[in-house]
Write a protein that holds these residues in place. Sequence first.
Motif, PDB file in Angstrom:
ATOM      1  N   HIS A 208       0.822  -1.214   0.000  1.00  0.00           N
ATOM      2  CA  HIS A 208       0.000   0.000   0.000  1.00  0.00           C
ATOM      3  C   HIS A 208       0.857   1.265   0.000  1.00  0.00           C
ATOM      4  CE1 HIS A 208      -3.415   2.618   0.856  1.00  0.00           C
ATOM      5  NE2 HIS A 208      -2.720   3.145   1.854  1.00  0.00           N
ATOM      6  N   ASN A 209       2.006   1.219   0.667  1.00  0.00           N
ATOM      7  CA  ASN A 209       2.805   2.429   0.850  1.00  0.00           C
ATOM      8  C   ASN A 209       3.913   2.614  -0.186  1.00  0.00           C
ATOM      9  OD1 ASN A 209       1.961   3.815   3.548  1.00  0.00           O
ATOM     10  ND2 ASN A 209       1.987   1.646   4.030  1.00  0.00           N
ATOM     11  N   LEU A 210       4.309   1.560  -0.859  1.00  0.00           N
ATOM     12  CA  LEU A 210       5.345   1.691  -1.878  1.00  0.00           C
ATOM     13  C   LEU A 210       4.706   2.018  -3.225  1.00  0.00           C
ATOM     14  CD1 LEU A 210       7.641  -1.268  -0.823  1.00  0.00           C
ATOM     15  CD2 LEU A 210       8.082   1.160  -0.521  1.00  0.00           C
ATOM     16  N   SER A 211       5.295   2.969  -3.911  1.00  0.00           N
ATOM     17  CA  SER A 211       4.651   3.528  -5.107  1.00  0.00           C
ATOM     18  C   SER A 211       4.684   2.592  -6.308  1.00  0.00           C
ATOM     19  CB  SER A 211       5.316   4.859  -5.485  1.00  0.00           C
ATOM     20  OG  SER A 211       6.714   4.677  -5.681  1.00  0.00           O
ATOM     21  N   SER A 212       5.684   1.752  -6.428  1.00  0.00           N
ATOM     22  CA  SER A 212       5.815   0.896  -7.606  1.00  0.00           C
ATOM     23  C   SER A 212       5.892  -0.572  -7.214  1.00  0.00           C
ATOM     24  CB  SER A 212       7.059   1.276  -8.419  1.00  0.00           C
ATOM     25  OG  SER A 212       8.237   0.919  -7.722  1.00  0.00           O
ATOM     26  N   LEU A 213       5.419  -1.431  -8.114  1.00  0.00           N
ATOM     27  CA  LEU A 213       5.473  -2.863  -7.882  1.00  0.00           C
ATOM     28  C   LEU A 213       6.919  -3.352  -7.886  1.00  0.00           C
ATOM     29  CD1 LEU A 213       3.318  -5.008  -7.392  1.00  0.00           C
ATOM     30  CD2 LEU A 213       3.344  -5.528  -9.836  1.00  0.00           C
ATOM     31  N   HIS A 214       7.755  -2.744  -8.722  1.00  0.00           N
ATOM     32  CA  HIS A 214       9.180  -3.099  -8.764  1.00  0.00           C
ATOM     33  C   HIS A 214       9.853  -2.787  -7.434  1.00  0.00           C
ATOM     34  CE1 HIS A 214      13.436  -1.887  -9.389  1.00  0.00           C
ATOM     35  NE2 HIS A 214      13.487  -3.015 -10.058  1.00  0.00           N
ATOM     36  N   GLY A 215       9.584  -1.602  -6.892  1.00  0.00           N
ATOM     37  CA  GLY A 215      10.156  -1.229  -5.596  1.00  0.00           C
ATOM     38  C   GLY A 215       9.665  -2.114  -4.468  1.00  0.00           C
ATOM     39  N   PHE A 216       8.412  -2.555  -4.560  1.00  0.00           N
ATOM     40  CA  PHE A 216       7.846  -3.446  -3.549  1.00  0.00           C
ATOM     41  C   PHE A 216       8.617  -4.768  -3.488  1.00  0.00           C
ATOM     42  CE2 PHE A 216       4.932  -7.125  -3.180  1.00  0.00           C
ATOM     43  CZ  PHE A 216       4.574  -7.002  -1.845  1.00  0.00           C
ATOM     44  N   PHE A 217       8.881  -5.362  -4.650  1.00  0.00           N
ATOM     45  CA  PHE A 217       9.604  -6.638  -4.666  1.00  0.00           C
ATOM     46  C   PHE A 217      11.063  -6.476  -4.227  1.00  0.00           C
ATOM     47  CE2 PHE A 217       6.248  -7.886  -7.840  1.00  0.00           C
ATOM     48  CZ  PHE A 217       5.657  -8.842  -7.029  1.00  0.00           C
ATOM     49  N   MET A 218      11.693  -5.373  -4.579  1.00  0.00           N
ATOM     50  CA  MET A 218      13.078  -5.151  -4.148  1.00  0.00           C
ATOM     51  C   MET A 218      13.153  -4.896  -2.646  1.00  0.00           C
ATOM     52  SD  MET A 218      14.974  -5.815  -6.599  1.00  0.00           S
ATOM     53  CE  MET A 218      16.453  -5.429  -5.655  1.00  0.00           C
ATOM     54  N   PHE A 219      12.136  -4.245  -2.093  1.00  0.00           N
ATOM     55  CA  PHE A 219      12.080  -4.030  -0.646  1.00  0.00           C
ATOM     56  C   PHE A 219      12.093  -5.362   0.092  1.00  0.00           C
ATOM     57  CE2 PHE A 219       9.262  -4.048   3.077  1.00  0.00           C
ATOM     58  CZ  PHE A 219       9.959  -3.207   3.927  1.00  0.00           C
ATOM     59  N   TRP A 220      11.300  -6.317  -0.402  1.00  0.00           N
ATOM     60  CA  TRP A 220      11.241  -7.616   0.254  1.00  0.00           C
ATOM     61  C   TRP A 220      12.499  -8.433   0.004  1.00  0.00           C
ATOM     62  CZ3 TRP A 220       8.494  -9.403   4.096  1.00  0.00           C
ATOM     63  CH2 TRP A 220       7.362  -8.704   4.462  1.00  0.00           C
ATOM     64  N   ALA A 221      13.121  -8.261  -1.143  1.00  0.00           N
ATOM     65  CA  ALA A 221      14.386  -8.960  -1.412  1.00  0.00           C
ATOM     66  C   ALA A 221      15.451  -8.568  -0.391  1.00  0.00           C
ATOM     67  CB  ALA A 221      14.866  -8.643  -2.833  1.00  0.00           C
ATOM     68  N   ILE A 222      15.567  -7.262  -0.125  1.00  0.00           N
ATOM     69  CA  ILE A 222      16.579  -6.758   0.814  1.00  0.00           C
ATOM     70  C   ILE A 222      16.219  -7.122   2.252  1.00  0.00           C
ATOM     71  CG2 ILE A 222      17.649  -4.665   1.726  1.00  0.00           C
ATOM     72  CD1 ILE A 222      17.255  -3.445  -1.102  1.00  0.00           C
ATOM     73  N   SER A 223      14.933  -7.008   2.605  1.00  0.00           N
ATOM     74  CA  SER A 223      14.498  -7.286   3.984  1.00  0.00           C
ATOM     75  C   SER A 223      14.740  -8.741   4.367  1.00  0.00           C
ATOM     76  CB  SER A 223      13.009  -6.946   4.136  1.00  0.00           C
ATOM     77  OG  SER A 223      12.774  -5.583   3.890  1.00  0.00           O
ATOM     78  N   VAL A 224      14.343  -9.665   3.499  1.00  0.00           N
ATOM     79  CA  VAL A 224      14.507 -11.091   3.806  1.00  0.00           C
ATOM     80  C   VAL A 224      15.989 -11.454   3.917  1.00  0.00           C
ATOM     81  CG1 VAL A 224      14.097 -13.428   2.965  1.00  0.00           C
ATOM     82  CG2 VAL A 224      12.323 -11.696   2.708  1.00  0.00           C
ATOM     83  N   ALA A 225      16.805 -10.928   3.019  1.00  0.00           N
ATOM     84  CA  ALA A 225      18.239 -11.233   3.053  1.00  0.00           C
ATOM     85  C   ALA A 225      18.882 -10.717   4.339  1.00  0.00           C
ATOM     86  CB  ALA A 225      18.927 -10.622   1.835  1.00  0.00           C
ATOM     87  N   THR A 226      18.539  -9.494   4.747  1.00  0.00           N
ATOM     88  CA  THR A 226      19.137  -8.896   5.942  1.00  0.00           C
ATOM     89  C   THR A 226      18.798  -9.688   7.199  1.00  0.00           C
ATOM     90  OG1 THR A 226      19.024  -6.697   4.927  1.00  0.00           O
ATOM     91  CG2 THR A 226      19.297  -6.795   7.319  1.00  0.00           C
ATOM     92  N   VAL A 227      17.529 -10.007   7.371  1.00  0.00           N
ATOM     93  CA  VAL A 227      17.101 -10.715   8.587  1.00  0.00           C
ATOM     94  C   VAL A 227      17.711 -12.114   8.650  1.00  0.00           C
ATOM     95  CG1 VAL A 227      15.117 -11.689   9.793  1.00  0.00           C
ATOM     96  CG2 VAL A 227      14.969  -9.394   8.821  1.00  0.00           C
ATOM     97  N   ASN A 228      17.784 -12.808   7.535  1.00  0.00           N
ATOM     98  CA  ASN A 228      18.356 -14.156   7.548  1.00  0.00           C
ATOM     99  C   ASN A 228      19.850 -14.144   7.825  1.00  0.00           C
ATOM    100  OD1 ASN A 228      16.539 -16.614   6.789  1.00  0.00           O
ATOM    101  ND2 ASN A 228      15.748 -14.911   5.572  1.00  0.00           N
ATOM    102  N   ILE A 229      20.553 -13.128   7.390  1.00  0.00           N
ATOM    103  CA  ILE A 229      21.982 -13.028   7.718  1.00  0.00           C
ATOM    104  C   ILE A 229      22.162 -12.837   9.223  1.00  0.00           C
ATOM    105  CG2 ILE A 229      24.004 -11.549   7.466  1.00  0.00           C
ATOM    106  CD1 ILE A 229      23.190 -11.165   4.530  1.00  0.00           C
ATOM    107  N   ILE A 230      21.304 -12.022   9.836  1.00  0.00           N
ATOM    108  CA  ILE A 230      21.348 -11.874  11.302  1.00  0.00           C
ATOM    109  C   ILE A 230      21.074 -13.220  11.971  1.00  0.00           C
ATOM    110  CG2 ILE A 230      20.221 -10.795  13.286  1.00  0.00           C
ATOM    111  CD1 ILE A 230      19.663  -8.368  11.483  1.00  0.00           C
ATOM    112  N   GLY A 231      20.065 -13.935  11.469  1.00  0.00           N
ATOM    113  CA  GLY A 231      19.732 -15.237  12.036  1.00  0.00           C
ATOM    114  C   GLY A 231      20.857 -16.241  11.916  1.00  0.00           C
ATOM    115  N   SER A 232      21.653 -16.152  10.863  1.00  0.00           N
ATOM    116  CA  SER A 232      22.753 -17.104  10.682  1.00  0.00           C
ATOM    117  C   SER A 232      23.770 -17.026  11.813  1.00  0.00           C
ATOM    118  CB  SER A 232      23.439 -16.853   9.341  1.00  0.00           C
ATOM    119  OG  SER A 232      24.155 -15.632   9.345  1.00  0.00           O
TER     120      SER A 232
END
Length: 542
Positions: A208-232
Amino acid sequence: MDDVSDVRVRNNNDVTTALVTPNGSMDSMTAYAAAAEEAPPTTTSITARRRYRHYIQILVAVAVLVGLVSGSLYGFGRYSLALKEQLGVGQMEVQRFGIMLDTGNYIGHPLTGYIYDHYGPRVSCIGAAVVVFCGYSAVAAAVLLEGSMIGLCDIGFFSVGFGSGLGYVAGLGSITKAFLGKPTLGRAVAVVSAGYGLSSTLVGISFHNLSSLHGFFMFWAISVATVNIIGSFVFAKEEVEEQEIQQTVLEDYAASGNGNIFNNNNNNEVHGGDSLSVVDEDFREQQFMRHQSPIIDRDRPRPWDAISTRWLQLTYRPWAFSTHLRSWTTWQRLDFWILFGSFAFVTGSGLVVINNISTMVQSIGQPDSVAGNLVFLLSICNVAGRILMGSMTDLPNVNKIHLFQGIAVLMVAGLLISAASPFEEGDDRELICLTITVAAVAMAYGGSWVLIVGILTDLYGREDFGKDYGSIVMGPALSGLIFNSISALIYEEHAEANGDENGVCFGNSCYRGAYWMTATAAFAGCLILYQMPRMTPSAVTR
C-alpha cells in the motif's frame, strides 16, 4: 529414578556424570538435571544462567523476525491482481505464480530440512538470504520488462518459496531444540509461527505504501536477506551456549563435595563396567519421549499397530540411503502417512482462499480496498489461531490429534458458509459470508501449523525434526497445486460463460465449486485421523 544406577565418569579431565540404565544406555543429561537441582549456585553458574536466559530471549526475537519475513508468500493474494494487470496476463498465469510460490516452499522442505539437520542453521539462513534475494529480484525484473519475460516470474516465485522455507525451518528448528521438553514449548513455537502468519500484514502495508510494484519486490528482497543473515549468527550459537551452562552446573556440583558421584582417577573409568564417554543424547528429548503423550496410548494396542509394524518390516531398506538418511525411519511409519494426508487436505483447502482473496473480492463486486482489509483480517486470525493452539498444546492431558480434528471442522464450517451462500453479486451479505470464511479458514490454517510441530515432536522426537517437518509439509504443496489449479479452471469456465473478454468472472458462482471441493477435502482430512495408529515413538524396526 527407577532402575537406574549411579556411575562415575571422568572424561578428558573434565568432571561430568552419567546414569546407566539396566540395558547399558547412558543418560548424561539426567545427571545434569540432578546437578542443576542440587548444586549450590556460585557466581560463575549464576552468571552463566543469566547469560543463557538473555541469549534465549535474543533467540526468540530473531526467530520471530525470521518468521515475519519468511511468511511473505502468504501476502500473494494482496498484490496478485496488480501483478496480473501489470504483466497483462490471465487468471491462469497468475494462479500459476501462486502455485510456484507454494510449490517452492513446500516441496522444497525435505531438502531444507535435510540441510538444517546436517549443516546447521547458519547454512540454512545464508542459503535463504541468497535464494530469496535472487528470487524477488527476478520478479522485479519481470515487472520492469512488463511481461516480456514471464518465465522470470515462475523462477523467481519458486525461489522465493524455497528460500522462505530454508529460513523458517532454521528459526523453527532452533526454537524447538531450545524449548523441547519444557512446558512452554507450544507457546514458543506459537510465537515464531505467529510471526510467520503476521507476515501477510506486512506485505499488505508495504504494498500500500510503496509507489511501484518493482520497488515493492526489491524491498522484500533486501528485507529477507538482511534478517536471515542476522539469524545465521544468532541460531548457530544455541548449542554452544547450552553446552557451556551445562558444563558450569556440573562443575559446581562436583565442587560441592559430592564424592559419591565423581571419581578422582584419571582416564575414562566406570566402576564395575567398561570405559565410557559422556553420552551426547539430549536430556530433554529423552524425557519428552518417556512422557506419556496424550497422542499415544501404550496400554491399549489396536489392530492398526500390527499392520503398521508389518509395513515397517516390508519397507525398511538400510542399504537404500546414504549414511545420513539411513537412520531416518519416520517415513516408514504408517501413522506418518495418515498424518501426511490429513495435513495435506486441511492446509491445501486453506491455500485456495489465501491465494485468491483479491479475485474473490472482485468476483462479488467489491472494490480492491476490501481485499486489503480481508488480507489484514486473514493475517490477524492466522496469528490468533497459532497462538491459541500453541497455548492449548501446553496444557496437560491435551490430545493434539483431537485438536487437529477440531481445526479441520472449523475449516469445513468456514468454507461451507460461502459455498452455501444464496446472495448475489454486490449484496453486502455476500461480503459478510466471505469475511466469515476468511476468518475461520485463517484461524484453522494457522493453528494447524503449530499443532503439526507438537504432534511430530511427540511421536518422533527432535533428532530428525528437519526431515520430519520438511517431508510432511510436502502435503500442502501437492494439495495446494491440485486445489488451486481446479479452482482456476472453474473460475475461467464461468468467466467464459459470462462472455467477459478480459477473463474476469463476476458472481458467487465463480468460486462456489472451489468452496465445495475444499470443504469436502478438509472433512476427509478430519475423518482419516480416526485411523491413526496408537504407537510408541520407538515402535520402529531398526
